[in-house]
Design a protein around this motif. Structure first.
Motif, short mmCIF file in Angstrom:
data_model
loop_
_atom_site.label_atom_id
_atom_site.label_comp_id
_atom_site.label_asym_id
_atom_site.label_seq_id
_atom_site.Cartn_x
_atom_site.Cartn_y
_atom_site.Cartn_z
N ARG A 27 -8.57 -3.80 2.74
CA ARG A 27 -7.76 -3.00 1.83
C ARG A 27 -8.60 -2.52 0.66
NH1 ARG A 27 -3.12 -5.82 -1.57
NH2 ARG A 27 -4.90 -6.19 -2.94
N CYS A 69 -6.97 -6.99 8.26
CA CYS A 69 -7.50 -5.68 7.92
C CYS A 69 -8.24 -5.75 6.60
CB CYS A 69 -6.38 -4.64 7.85
SG CYS A 69 -5.19 -4.93 6.51
N LEU A 118 -3.09 2.39 -2.14
CA LEU A 118 -3.56 1.37 -1.20
C LEU A 118 -3.98 2.03 0.12
CD1 LEU A 118 -1.98 -0.44 -3.24
CD2 LEU A 118 -1.34 -1.87 -1.30
N CYS A 126 -8.30 -0.21 -2.85
CA CYS A 126 -7.34 0.35 -3.81
C CYS A 126 -8.05 1.35 -4.72
CB CYS A 126 -6.74 -0.76 -4.67
SG CYS A 126 -5.85 -2.01 -3.74
N ASN A 142 0.26 -4.71 2.10
CA ASN A 142 -0.66 -4.69 3.24
C ASN A 142 -0.80 -3.30 3.86
OD1 ASN A 142 2.02 -4.90 4.17
ND2 ASN A 142 1.73 -7.03 4.77
N THR A 143 0.29 -2.63 4.20
CA THR A 143 0.17 -1.31 4.83
C THR A 143 0.07 -0.18 3.82
OG1 THR A 143 2.54 -0.86 4.98
CG2 THR A 143 1.55 -2.16 6.77
N GLY A 144 0.58 -0.40 2.60
CA GLY A 144 0.51 0.65 1.59
C GLY A 144 1.68 1.62 1.61
N SER A 170 -5.50 0.79 3.73
CA SER A 170 -5.86 -0.33 4.59
C SER A 170 -6.43 0.18 5.91
CB SER A 170 -4.63 -1.20 4.86
OG SER A 170 -4.16 -1.81 3.67
#
Length: 390
Positions: free
Chosen positions: A365, A363, A331, A367, A169-171, A333
């Protein structure tokens, strides 16, 4: 001039694609390798003495290649269908005692969390949280905070720590090698389980996979392989202590003799029939990625493209990136003021730009991967600017 990796991904021909963390597109050579394998199996006969050497060599070749990628000997690998089964099958076979404590980060995938909740329910275990979702700064600060919070969260009853390698999620990248070393000093030496769904194919993983007890991966995301095939790297102590959770003929050291017992290596967690052409497809995808450079070189390219995107996102009105610094991997986000992530995904999809929405936190995301180019970034940024104005 030989075709580039992007040239061999037909899914990228008519769209800007940013969903590698959900599912990577399959290269044409990998699809062809799967078809060839299916044809060969049928030519030999799907259940004949002639087919087994082909099946065994196809599986063994991929096991050796993944052993190199993961930095572990092949006997420590188990093939699974996906990351969730790679986590659950060895995890549920460990010797649990009522009162044991499970420590999960607050950024774990719901599938893994649900499995741990049910495990706790069945064995009388307690669940505790390791907060990492708010760590949005530099890698050095993140690493230090993770270790400090881990020390504060550990108790004498802690028997398992669950921490993803690359947070979906946050990377952020989690310092698994340092966490593993820290756990060695705990009186109960808790097992360490890592969801590596976002790591294999995007990061150098060998150092982490070699020291984590359960390091579960999939082939269909950043590896651009077929869905339905994953692998888990297991520590020697898990191989020694865990019993099979689901049992089938592949778990047995001798298929026709149940009394022979289970394999002593990672195969004890393999259950029954798998689709062999998937092995040929994933092996081909990994070979294609290897032609793009070493794991470190590939990661550096992903990080550059993600950094380019992160910097340009700062200029989109109403948009806020989750990370306060450039992403350490592929990633990215972010949120867009006044619009739900699901709504944004729908609007961008109508413009042939594809990313995904997440629920925790709410959020968007995006990639970036090796095939991502400047035109993809421009298409995403233009679509976001257009959407922000509506």
């Amino acid at each position: 001039m030989p075709p580039t990796l992007r040239d061999q991904l037909p899914a990228l021909a008519n769209k800007a694609y940013f969903n590698y963390g959900g599912q990577g597109p399959l290269p044409t050579p990998s699809l062809e390798a799967m078809v060839t394998a299916w044809q060969r199996i049928q030519e030999l006969g799907p259940f004949t003495d002639d087919v087994w050497p082909f099946v065994e060599s196809t599986v063994a070749r991929l096991r050796r290649r993944l052993g190199c990628w993961l930095g572990v000997p092949p006997h420590r690998l188990s093939f699974t269908e996906n990351v969730t089964s790679g986590c659950v099958l060895p995890l549920w076979g460990l010797p649990w005692q009522a009162g044991d404590a499970l420590l999960l980060s607050d950024c774990e995938h719901p599938g893994v969390v649900a499995a741990c909740r049910e495990l706790a329910h069945r064995h009388g275990l307690s669940l505790h949280s390791l907060p990492v979702a708010d760590l949005l700064g530099s890698p050095a600060a993140t690493d230090a905070a993770v270790l400090e919070r881990l020390e504060a969260a550990l108790t004498p009853r802690t028997r398992l720590v669950v921490l993803s390698h690359l947070l979906w999620n946050t990377g952020q990248i989690m310092p698994l090698e340092q966490v593993a070393a820290h756990l060695q000093d705990h009186p109960r030496r808790p097992w360490l389980l890592a969801d590596a769904a976002q790591a294999l194919g995007s990061l150098p993983v060998a150092a982490a996979a070699a020291v984590v007890d359960i390091y579960a991966c999939t082939g269909h995301k950043w590896c651009c392989g077929p869905e339905g095939l994953g692998v888990v790297a297991l520590s020697e102590r898990v191989l020694a202590e865990a019993r099979p959770t689901l049992i089938g003929w592949r778990s047995l050291s001798h298929e026709g003799t149940p009394a022979s017992g289970f394999h002593a290596d990672g195969r004890r967690f393999e259950v029954a029939t798998s689709c062999i052409p998937l092995f040929a497809g994933l092996d081909c995808s990994l070979q294609l990625l290897e032609t793009e450079g070493s794991a470190e070189e590939r990661h550096a390219r992903l990080r550059r493209s993600a950094g380019d995107l992160w910097r340009q996102l700062q200029d989109v009105p109403g948009l806020d990136t989750l990370l306060q610094v450039e992403p350490p991997a592929g990633l990215v986000s972010f949120t867009l003021a006044g619009m739900s992530p699901v709504e944004v995904v729908g609007q961008l999809g109508r413009q042939r730009v594809w990313l995904r929405s997440l629920d925790q936190p709410a959020c968007l995301r995006a990639c970036t991967h090796l095939p991502t180019n400047a035109a993809d970034l421009e298409a995403l940024l233009n679509a976001l600017r257009s959407t922000a104005k509506t």
